[in-house]
Motif scaffolding. Structure first.
Motif, PDB file in Angstrom:
ATOM      1  N   SER A 135       0.824  -1.211   0.000  1.00  0.00           N
ATOM      2  CA  SER A 135       0.000   0.000   0.000  1.00  0.00           C
ATOM      3  C   SER A 135       0.860   1.264   0.000  1.00  0.00           C
ATOM      4  O   SER A 135       0.507   2.254  -0.639  1.00  0.00           O
ATOM      5  CB  SER A 135      -0.967  -0.002   1.177  1.00  0.00           C
ATOM      6  N   GLN A 136       2.015   1.258   0.687  1.00  0.00           N
ATOM      7  CA  GLN A 136       2.885   2.430   0.707  1.00  0.00           C
ATOM      8  C   GLN A 136       3.472   2.698  -0.679  1.00  0.00           C
ATOM      9  O   GLN A 136       3.452   3.841  -1.158  1.00  0.00           O
ATOM     10  CB  GLN A 136       4.028   2.238   1.703  1.00  0.00           C
ATOM     11  N   LEU A 137       4.013   1.661  -1.304  1.00  0.00           N
ATOM     12  CA  LEU A 137       4.607   1.842  -2.626  1.00  0.00           C
ATOM     13  C   LEU A 137       3.557   2.196  -3.666  1.00  0.00           C
ATOM     14  O   LEU A 137       3.796   3.027  -4.541  1.00  0.00           O
ATOM     15  CB  LEU A 137       5.366   0.584  -3.042  1.00  0.00           C
ATOM     16  N   THR A 138       2.405   1.587  -3.575  1.00  0.00           N
ATOM     17  CA  THR A 138       1.326   1.888  -4.513  1.00  0.00           C
ATOM     18  C   THR A 138       0.902   3.346  -4.376  1.00  0.00           C
ATOM     19  O   THR A 138       0.731   4.047  -5.374  1.00  0.00           O
ATOM     20  CB  THR A 138       0.131   0.944  -4.297  1.00  0.00           C
ATOM     21  N   GLU A 139       0.762   3.819  -3.162  1.00  0.00           N
ATOM     22  CA  GLU A 139       0.355   5.221  -2.959  1.00  0.00           C
ATOM     23  C   GLU A 139       1.426   6.185  -3.445  1.00  0.00           C
ATOM     24  O   GLU A 139       1.123   7.211  -4.042  1.00  0.00           O
ATOM     25  CB  GLU A 139       0.006   5.477  -1.494  1.00  0.00           C
ATOM     26  N   ARG A 140       2.704   5.866  -3.203  1.00  0.00           N
ATOM     27  CA  ARG A 140       3.796   6.714  -3.708  1.00  0.00           C
ATOM     28  C   ARG A 140       3.748   6.785  -5.233  1.00  0.00           C
ATOM     29  O   ARG A 140       3.882   7.861  -5.826  1.00  0.00           O
ATOM     30  CB  ARG A 140       5.144   6.184  -3.240  1.00  0.00           C
TER      31      ARG A 140
END
Length: 138
Positions: free
Chosen positions: A24-29
């Motif tokens: 979720s962190q990488l996707t949001e970035r």
């Protein structure tokens, strides 16, 4: 007309090493960078821009969950198109799964194919690169 130029979002510190962070962190970035990229091309957004964001989400999530980790991500503007490029650490090709209502997931890869006008997968020594070309009238 916009020149075809790659915008590298993430680049690994070591060759082929996965970038760290949760899915979720990488996707949001990646989505945040894509939003900024799209804002320059189509300031008013629209369904085509939303489709690009959805493909970014699906490909980055798949790289983290199924591809051994995200190793690179980029966007490239072409004449009336945007190409989303995602690299991961796995040499295993993505595959379409038969629909199974008892199994969660399995919708991302078919969705990418439905939204993109072209999808290419290339495998190299350190993993694979998935490129999806989407229409983006501007």
């Amino acid at each position: 007309m916009i020149a075809s130029e790659a915008v590298v979002v993430f680049s690994p510190e070591e060759e082929f090493s996965p970038l760290t962070g949760s899915s979720s962190q990488l996707t949001e970035r990646a989505r945040n960078v894509a939003r900024g990229f799209l804002k320059v091309l189509v300031p008013d957004g629209g369904p085509e821009a939303e489709a690009v964001l959805l493909v970014v989400s699906e490909l980055v999530t798949n790289a983290v969950r199924h591809g051994g980790g995200l190793t690179d991500f980029g966007l490239r503007a072409g004449e009336g198109t945007v190409t989303v490029v995602v690299q991961d650490a796995s040499r295993r090709l993505p595959r379409l799964l038969p629909f199974d209502p008892t199994r969660p997931g399995g919708f991302g890869w078919p969705l990418v194919h439905k939204l993109a006008v072209d999808v290419q997968v290339s495998v190299g020594p350190g993993g694979k690169t998935v490129s999806a070309v989407l229409p983006l009238p501007y």
